[in-house]
Design a protein around this motif. Structure first.
Motif, PDB file in Angstrom:
ATOM      1  N   LEU A 151      -2.707 -46.739   9.044  1.00  0.00           N
ATOM      2  CA  LEU A 151      -1.479 -45.884   8.595  1.00  0.00           C
ATOM      3  C   LEU A 151      -1.065 -45.772   7.540  1.00  0.00           C
ATOM      4  CD1 LEU A 151      -0.246 -43.081   8.576  1.00  0.00           C
ATOM      5  CD2 LEU A 151       1.748 -44.269  10.587  1.00  0.00           C
ATOM      6  N   PRO A 152      -0.540 -47.586   7.268  1.00  0.00           N
ATOM      7  CA  PRO A 152      -0.499 -47.593   5.945  1.00  0.00           C
ATOM      8  C   PRO A 152      -1.501 -47.506   4.896  1.00  0.00           C
ATOM      9  CG  PRO A 152       0.449 -49.505   7.289  1.00  0.00           C
ATOM     10  CD  PRO A 152      -0.368 -48.454   7.989  1.00  0.00           C
ATOM     11  N   ALA A 153      -2.368 -47.751   5.253  1.00  0.00           N
ATOM     12  CA  ALA A 153      -3.420 -47.690   4.250  1.00  0.00           C
ATOM     13  C   ALA A 153      -4.108 -46.302   3.774  1.00  0.00           C
ATOM     14  CB  ALA A 153      -5.153 -48.176   4.628  1.00  0.00           C
ATOM     15  N   VAL A 154      -4.002 -45.023   5.208  1.00  0.00           N
ATOM     16  CA  VAL A 154      -3.601 -43.435   4.644  1.00  0.00           C
ATOM     17  C   VAL A 154      -2.973 -43.213   3.455  1.00  0.00           C
ATOM     18  CG1 VAL A 154      -3.648 -41.379   5.429  1.00  0.00           C
ATOM     19  CG2 VAL A 154      -4.909 -43.702   6.675  1.00  0.00           C
ATOM     20  N   LEU A 155      -1.139 -44.120   4.268  1.00  0.00           N
ATOM     21  CA  LEU A 155      -0.312 -43.171   3.479  1.00  0.00           C
ATOM     22  C   LEU A 155      -0.302 -44.356   1.489  1.00  0.00           C
ATOM     23  CD1 LEU A 155       2.793 -44.580   5.802  1.00  0.00           C
ATOM     24  CD2 LEU A 155       1.942 -41.967   4.399  1.00  0.00           C
ATOM     25  N   SER A 215     -15.451 -41.449  12.328  1.00  0.00           N
ATOM     26  CA  SER A 215     -14.263 -41.387  11.995  1.00  0.00           C
ATOM     27  C   SER A 215     -13.774 -42.232  10.509  1.00  0.00           C
ATOM     28  CB  SER A 215     -13.193 -41.223  12.385  1.00  0.00           C
ATOM     29  OG  SER A 215     -13.117 -39.879  13.751  1.00  0.00           O
ATOM     30  N   LEU A 216     -14.172 -43.351  11.050  1.00  0.00           N
ATOM     31  CA  LEU A 216     -14.121 -44.318  10.181  1.00  0.00           C
ATOM     32  C   LEU A 216     -14.665 -44.688   8.951  1.00  0.00           C
ATOM     33  CD1 LEU A 216     -13.669 -47.575  12.740  1.00  0.00           C
ATOM     34  CD2 LEU A 216     -11.381 -46.252  11.286  1.00  0.00           C
ATOM     35  N   VAL A 217     -16.165 -44.039   9.521  1.00  0.00           N
ATOM     36  CA  VAL A 217     -16.767 -43.882   8.248  1.00  0.00           C
ATOM     37  C   VAL A 217     -16.511 -42.293   7.138  1.00  0.00           C
ATOM     38  CG1 VAL A 217     -19.484 -42.566   7.712  1.00  0.00           C
ATOM     39  CG2 VAL A 217     -19.447 -44.640   9.370  1.00  0.00           C
ATOM     40  N   ARG A 218     -15.855 -41.456   7.800  1.00  0.00           N
ATOM     41  CA  ARG A 218     -15.247 -40.844   7.073  1.00  0.00           C
ATOM     42  C   ARG A 218     -13.822 -40.745   6.009  1.00  0.00           C
ATOM     43  NH1 ARG A 218     -13.046 -37.477  10.846  1.00  0.00           N
ATOM     44  NH2 ARG A 218     -12.478 -35.721   9.153  1.00  0.00           N
ATOM     45  N   PHE A 219     -13.269 -41.561   6.679  1.00  0.00           N
ATOM     46  CA  PHE A 219     -11.867 -42.327   6.020  1.00  0.00           C
ATOM     47  C   PHE A 219     -12.550 -43.483   5.114  1.00  0.00           C
ATOM     48  CE2 PHE A 219      -9.591 -41.344  10.194  1.00  0.00           C
ATOM     49  CZ  PHE A 219      -8.604 -41.344   8.869  1.00  0.00           C
ATOM     50  N   GLN A 220     -12.956 -43.871   4.842  1.00  0.00           N
ATOM     51  CA  GLN A 220     -14.427 -44.645   3.973  1.00  0.00           C
ATOM     52  C   GLN A 220     -14.707 -43.947   3.163  1.00  0.00           C
ATOM     53  OE1 GLN A 220     -14.281 -48.140   3.235  1.00  0.00           O
ATOM     54  NE2 GLN A 220     -14.559 -49.405   4.918  1.00  0.00           N
ATOM     55  N   TYR A 246      -3.606 -46.703  13.823  1.00  0.00           N
ATOM     56  CA  TYR A 246      -4.667 -46.675  13.719  1.00  0.00           C
ATOM     57  C   TYR A 246      -4.881 -44.903  14.308  1.00  0.00           C
ATOM     58  CZ  TYR A 246      -5.108 -51.213  12.752  1.00  0.00           C
ATOM     59  OH  TYR A 246      -5.503 -52.618  12.192  1.00  0.00           O
ATOM     60  N   LEU A 247      -4.475 -44.423  13.371  1.00  0.00           N
ATOM     61  CA  LEU A 247      -4.606 -42.807  13.306  1.00  0.00           C
ATOM     62  C   LEU A 247      -6.294 -42.331  13.846  1.00  0.00           C
ATOM     63  CD1 LEU A 247      -3.798 -41.908   9.703  1.00  0.00           C
ATOM     64  CD2 LEU A 247      -2.311 -41.636  11.682  1.00  0.00           C
ATOM     65  N   SER A 248      -7.460 -43.032  14.302  1.00  0.00           N
ATOM     66  CA  SER A 248      -8.511 -42.009  14.943  1.00  0.00           C
ATOM     67  C   SER A 248      -8.224 -42.360  16.515  1.00  0.00           C
ATOM     68  CB  SER A 248      -9.717 -42.765  15.063  1.00  0.00           C
ATOM     69  OG  SER A 248      -9.300 -44.002  13.863  1.00  0.00           O
ATOM     70  N   SER A 265      -9.671 -52.461   1.549  1.00  0.00           N
ATOM     71  CA  SER A 265     -10.052 -54.093   1.103  1.00  0.00           C
ATOM     72  C   SER A 265     -10.961 -54.585   2.151  1.00  0.00           C
ATOM     73  CB  SER A 265      -8.540 -54.733   1.340  1.00  0.00           C
ATOM     74  OG  SER A 265      -8.001 -55.025   2.566  1.00  0.00           O
ATOM     75  N   GLY A 266     -10.370 -53.974   3.590  1.00  0.00           N
ATOM     76  CA  GLY A 266     -11.212 -55.354   4.511  1.00  0.00           C
ATOM     77  C   GLY A 266     -10.716 -55.532   5.253  1.00  0.00           C
ATOM     78  N   GLU A 267      -9.165 -56.044   5.562  1.00  0.00           N
ATOM     79  CA  GLU A 267      -8.096 -56.399   5.838  1.00  0.00           C
ATOM     80  C   GLU A 267      -7.676 -55.436   7.038  1.00  0.00           C
ATOM     81  OE1 GLU A 267      -5.337 -57.924   3.514  1.00  0.00           O
ATOM     82  OE2 GLU A 267      -6.361 -58.693   2.328  1.00  0.00           O
ATOM     83  N   GLU A 268      -7.846 -54.643   6.811  1.00  0.00           N
ATOM     84  CA  GLU A 268      -7.950 -53.546   7.937  1.00  0.00           C
ATOM     85  C   GLU A 268      -8.805 -52.092   7.795  1.00  0.00           C
ATOM     86  OE1 GLU A 268      -5.443 -53.550  10.355  1.00  0.00           O
ATOM     87  OE2 GLU A 268      -3.851 -55.183  10.024  1.00  0.00           O
ATOM     88  N   LEU A 269      -8.627 -51.434   9.017  1.00  0.00           N
ATOM     89  CA  LEU A 269      -9.129 -50.406   9.475  1.00  0.00           C
ATOM     90  C   LEU A 269      -9.086 -49.644   7.924  1.00  0.00           C
ATOM     91  CD1 LEU A 269     -10.271 -50.860  12.874  1.00  0.00           C
ATOM     92  CD2 LEU A 269     -11.814 -51.036  10.754  1.00  0.00           C
TER      93      LEU A 269
END
Length: 163
Positions: free
Chosen positions: A106-110, A82-87, A68-70, A98-102
């Motif tokens: 990192l895999p979501a960001v990639l 930060s999580l809101v900024r990502f969203q 989790y990058l943050s 998807s809601g499965e992960e924040l």
């Protein structure tokens, strides 16, 4: 040499929990992203249960190897912002988590980076990626090879200039 988008997508898959889907994709990942071959070759010969147990040991115990990058960048009070900024960034590109992960997983960001070509999150959190890469290397896990490949796609970290 694969495009950065292909490498980012392949790295996203490699950094998720090793289920049957990942195991089935290993030959494709091996061919599509040669910089990940050390990891994909290791994963291909490691029994899935052992691979899964290793993943849990590496990533699920505390925050020492957090994906989790943050967590690498923000204290607990700023993490929500930060999580809101990502969203918000995902939405600006027409994507939803998807809601499965924040959204800072990192895999979501990639995957986001692979789909959009927008490397801003990886660049912004590069210091955390480098610290994670170093810790994974020191731990002696093949996941370090995945972080090596991801970090190699990013612009060089700026060097500090004297005042």
């Amino acid at each position: 040499m694969p495009s950065d988008a292909v490498l980012h997508q392949a790295a996203a898959l490699c950094l998720t929990y090793p289920d049957d889907g990942l195991v089935a994709r290993l030959p494709l990942l091996r061919e599509a992203a040669p910089p990940l071959r050390a990891f994909t070759d290791h994963a291909a010969v490691t029994p899935r249960r052992e691979l899964a147990a290793h993943y849990v040991r590496v990533f699920d115990v505390g925050n020492r190897h957090s994906l989790y990058l943050s967590r690498w960048h923000d204290d607990g009070t700023r993490r929500g912002t930060s999580l809101v900024r990502f969203q918000d960034l995902y939405r600006r590109h027409g994507l939803e988590c998807s809601g499965e992960e924040l959204p800072d997983f990192l895999p979501a960001v990639l995957e986001f980076t692979a789909r959009t070509g927008d490397t801003s999150l990886l660049t912004e959190y590069r210091d955390g990626l480098e610290r994670l890469r170093t810790r994974l290397t020191d731990y002696g896990t093949p996941y370090a090879d995945v972080l090596d490949a991801v970090c190699a796609t990013l612009p060089a970290a700026p060097t500090a200039t004297p005042p």
